[in-house]
Each structure stands twice: as structure tokens, then as C-alpha cells.
Design a protein around this motif. Sequence first.
Motif, PDB file in Angstrom:
ATOM      1  N   LEU A  13      45.089  47.957  51.859  1.00 58.73           N
ATOM      2  CA  LEU A  13      46.133  47.793  50.851  1.00 58.73           C
ATOM      3  C   LEU A  13      46.379  46.325  50.535  1.00 58.73           C
ATOM      4  CD1 LEU A  13      48.133  49.498  49.197  1.00 58.73           C
ATOM      5  CD2 LEU A  13      49.800  49.061  50.978  1.00 58.73           C
ATOM      6  N   VAL A  14      46.382  45.482  51.553  1.00 58.57           N
ATOM      7  CA  VAL A  14      46.568  44.045  51.344  1.00 58.57           C
ATOM      8  C   VAL A  14      45.407  43.468  50.529  1.00 58.57           C
ATOM      9  CG1 VAL A  14      46.660  41.805  52.514  1.00 58.57           C
ATOM     10  CG2 VAL A  14      48.032  43.700  53.359  1.00 58.57           C
ATOM     11  N   ALA A  15      44.185  43.832  50.892  1.00 53.96           N
ATOM     12  CA  ALA A  15      43.016  43.346  50.159  1.00 53.96           C
ATOM     13  C   ALA A  15      43.013  43.868  48.720  1.00 53.96           C
ATOM     14  CB  ALA A  15      41.738  43.750  50.878  1.00 53.96           C
ATOM     15  N   LEU A  16      43.355  45.123  48.540  1.00 59.59           N
ATOM     16  CA  LEU A  16      43.421  45.709  47.208  1.00 59.59           C
ATOM     17  C   LEU A  16      44.486  45.022  46.360  1.00 59.59           C
ATOM     18  CD1 LEU A  16      42.421  47.969  45.303  1.00 59.59           C
ATOM     19  CD2 LEU A  16      44.260  49.387  46.234  1.00 59.59           C
ATOM     20  N   GLY A  17      45.605  44.683  46.977  1.00 60.36           N
ATOM     21  CA  GLY A  17      46.658  43.972  46.255  1.00 60.36           C
ATOM     22  C   GLY A  17      46.192  42.613  45.750  1.00 60.36           C
ATOM     23  N   GLY A  18      45.424  41.905  46.544  1.00 62.17           N
ATOM     24  CA  GLY A  18      44.874  40.633  46.109  1.00 62.17           C
ATOM     25  C   GLY A  18      43.917  40.804  44.946  1.00 62.17           C
ATOM     26  N   ALA A  19      43.095  41.848  45.013  1.00 60.26           N
ATOM     27  CA  ALA A  19      42.148  42.122  43.920  1.00 60.26           C
ATOM     28  C   ALA A  19      42.883  42.507  42.639  1.00 60.26           C
ATOM     29  CB  ALA A  19      41.178  43.226  44.334  1.00 60.26           C
ATOM     30  N   ILE A  20      43.927  43.301  42.755  1.00 56.20           N
ATOM     31  CA  ILE A  20      44.705  43.691  41.581  1.00 56.20           C
ATOM     32  C   ILE A  20      45.409  42.477  40.977  1.00 56.20           C
ATOM     33  CG2 ILE A  20      46.726  45.016  40.824  1.00 56.20           C
ATOM     34  CD1 ILE A  20      45.783  47.227  42.739  1.00 56.20           C
ATOM     35  N   GLY A  21      45.922  41.591  41.834  1.00 60.64           N
ATOM     36  CA  GLY A  21      46.538  40.364  41.339  1.00 60.64           C
ATOM     37  C   GLY A  21      45.560  39.518  40.547  1.00 60.64           C
ATOM     38  N   TYR A  22      44.322  39.493  40.989  1.00 58.03           N
ATOM     39  CA  TYR A  22      43.297  38.751  40.269  1.00 58.03           C
ATOM     40  C   TYR A  22      42.954  39.419  38.941  1.00 58.03           C
ATOM     41  CZ  TYR A  22      38.831  36.731  39.010  1.00 58.03           C
ATOM     42  OH  TYR A  22      37.810  36.130  38.324  1.00 58.03           O
ATOM     43  N   LYS A  25      46.367  39.204  36.580  1.00 59.92           N
ATOM     44  CA  LYS A  25      46.886  37.880  36.227  1.00 59.92           C
ATOM     45  C   LYS A  25      45.827  36.781  36.250  1.00 59.92           C
ATOM     46  CE  LYS A  25      51.235  39.210  36.102  1.00 59.92           C
ATOM     47  NZ  LYS A  25      52.127  39.084  34.989  1.00 59.92           N
ATOM     48  N   GLY A  26      44.638  37.106  36.724  1.00 63.81           N
ATOM     49  CA  GLY A  26      43.598  36.089  36.837  1.00 63.81           C
ATOM     50  C   GLY A  26      43.860  35.084  37.948  1.00 63.81           C
ATOM     51  N   SER A  27      44.656  35.485  38.937  1.00 66.15           N
ATOM     52  CA  SER A  27      45.052  34.583  40.007  1.00 66.15           C
ATOM     53  C   SER A  27      44.006  34.559  41.122  1.00 66.15           C
ATOM     54  CB  SER A  27      46.406  35.011  40.574  1.00 66.15           C
ATOM     55  OG  SER A  27      46.726  34.252  41.711  1.00 66.15           O
ATOM     56  N   ILE A  28      43.297  33.446  41.191  1.00 65.98           N
ATOM     57  CA  ILE A  28      42.308  33.275  42.249  1.00 65.98           C
ATOM     58  C   ILE A  28      42.990  33.144  43.611  1.00 65.98           C
ATOM     59  CG2 ILE A  28      40.489  31.742  43.114  1.00 65.98           C
ATOM     60  CD1 ILE A  28      39.750  31.253  40.182  1.00 65.98           C
ATOM     61  N   VAL A  29      44.183  32.556  43.630  1.00 66.83           N
ATOM     62  CA  VAL A  29      44.938  32.420  44.882  1.00 66.83           C
ATOM     63  C   VAL A  29      45.291  33.800  45.437  1.00 66.83           C
ATOM     64  CG1 VAL A  29      47.068  31.546  45.903  1.00 66.83           C
ATOM     65  CG2 VAL A  29      45.817  30.145  44.271  1.00 66.83           C
ATOM     66  N   SER A  30      45.718  34.714  44.565  1.00 70.70           N
ATOM     67  CA  SER A  30      46.029  36.078  45.015  1.00 70.70           C
ATOM     68  C   SER A  30      44.793  36.759  45.580  1.00 70.70           C
ATOM     69  CB  SER A  30      46.567  36.923  43.857  1.00 70.70           C
ATOM     70  OG  SER A  30      47.844  36.508  43.487  1.00 70.70           O
ATOM     71  N   LEU A  31      43.674  36.581  44.912  1.00 72.13           N
ATOM     72  CA  LEU A  31      42.433  37.179  45.384  1.00 72.13           C
ATOM     73  C   LEU A  31      42.041  36.627  46.751  1.00 72.13           C
ATOM     74  CD1 LEU A  31      39.973  39.003  44.869  1.00 72.13           C
ATOM     75  CD2 LEU A  31      38.893  37.033  43.763  1.00 72.13           C
ATOM     76  N   VAL A  80      57.396  44.455  43.051  1.00 74.35           N
ATOM     77  CA  VAL A  80      55.936  44.520  43.071  1.00 74.35           C
ATOM     78  C   VAL A  80      55.380  43.141  42.795  1.00 74.35           C
ATOM     79  CG1 VAL A  80      53.909  45.557  41.984  1.00 74.35           C
ATOM     80  CG2 VAL A  80      55.983  46.915  42.294  1.00 74.35           C
ATOM     81  N   PRO A  81      54.531  42.594  43.604  1.00 76.66           N
ATOM     82  CA  PRO A  81      53.998  43.088  44.859  1.00 76.66           C
ATOM     83  C   PRO A  81      54.750  42.562  46.075  1.00 76.66           C
ATOM     84  CG  PRO A  81      52.716  41.207  44.202  1.00 76.66           C
ATOM     85  CD  PRO A  81      53.777  41.428  43.146  1.00 76.66           C
ATOM     86  N   ALA A  82      55.548  41.489  45.877  1.00 83.68           N
ATOM     87  CA  ALA A  82      56.130  40.779  47.026  1.00 83.68           C
ATOM     88  C   ALA A  82      57.019  41.660  47.891  1.00 83.68           C
ATOM     89  CB  ALA A  82      56.902  39.557  46.539  1.00 83.68           C
ATOM     90  N   GLY A  83      57.910  42.419  47.290  1.00 82.12           N
ATOM     91  CA  GLY A  83      58.833  43.245  48.055  1.00 82.12           C
ATOM     92  C   GLY A  83      58.131  44.344  48.826  1.00 82.12           C
TER      93      GLY A  83
END
Length: 101
Positions: A13-22, A25-31, A80-83
Motif C-alpha cells: 500500500l505504501v509503495a502503491l501510494g508513491g506510484a499513484i502520487g507520481y 501529480k508527477g511527483s518524483i519525490v512521492s515515487l 488523502v494520502p497523508a492522513g
Amino acid sequence: MSVDWIGFGYAALVALGGAIGYIRKGSIVSLAAGLFFGLVSGYGAYCVTHDPKDVKISLFSAFILTIVMGMRFKRSKKLVPAGIIAGLSLVMILRLVFLLL
């Protein structure tokens, strides 16, 4: 020896959340952060699978995510997603502490 399915699910779930953030939003930091903490959490679940008392790595990653995402949630007030990640990480901490008892 039982597999730590909850720990592996949390890691995914954590890894998937980073991929969804990317993707959204195009966020490489999230990925990068999502994949890093997903891998660390996955390794922690692997350690717990082999020794139920070996929770150090899982506890460390859940603690860091609780603090970081909790601060992001407090600042942004966005569930979403922080909380969600902060809440799930806190639940993981409680579960891991329970495993030690």
C-alpha cells in the motif's frame, strides 16, 4: 512460521501510494519515498515472517511514516494520502508492539 500478510499488505500500500502520487501529480519525490518505504516495510515484514519478535525494521519505517505523514496531515488537513498513511502507520506501530508482548 506464519507469513506476515498484514505487513506485506502495508508495504504494498505504501509503495502503491508513491506510484499513484507520481501518476497523479508527477511527483518524483512521492515515487521515490513510496518505493523506498515500501521496500523497507516489505523487508521488515520478511523479517517478522522469519522471527515474530524481529520488529525493529518494520517499527522504524512505520514510526517515520507516522511522524512525517502526520505532520503533512496537520499542515494540509488533507485526509488523502497523508492522513490515511499516518493512521495506517500508527495502527502498524500498535500491532508490532502487540507482537512483542
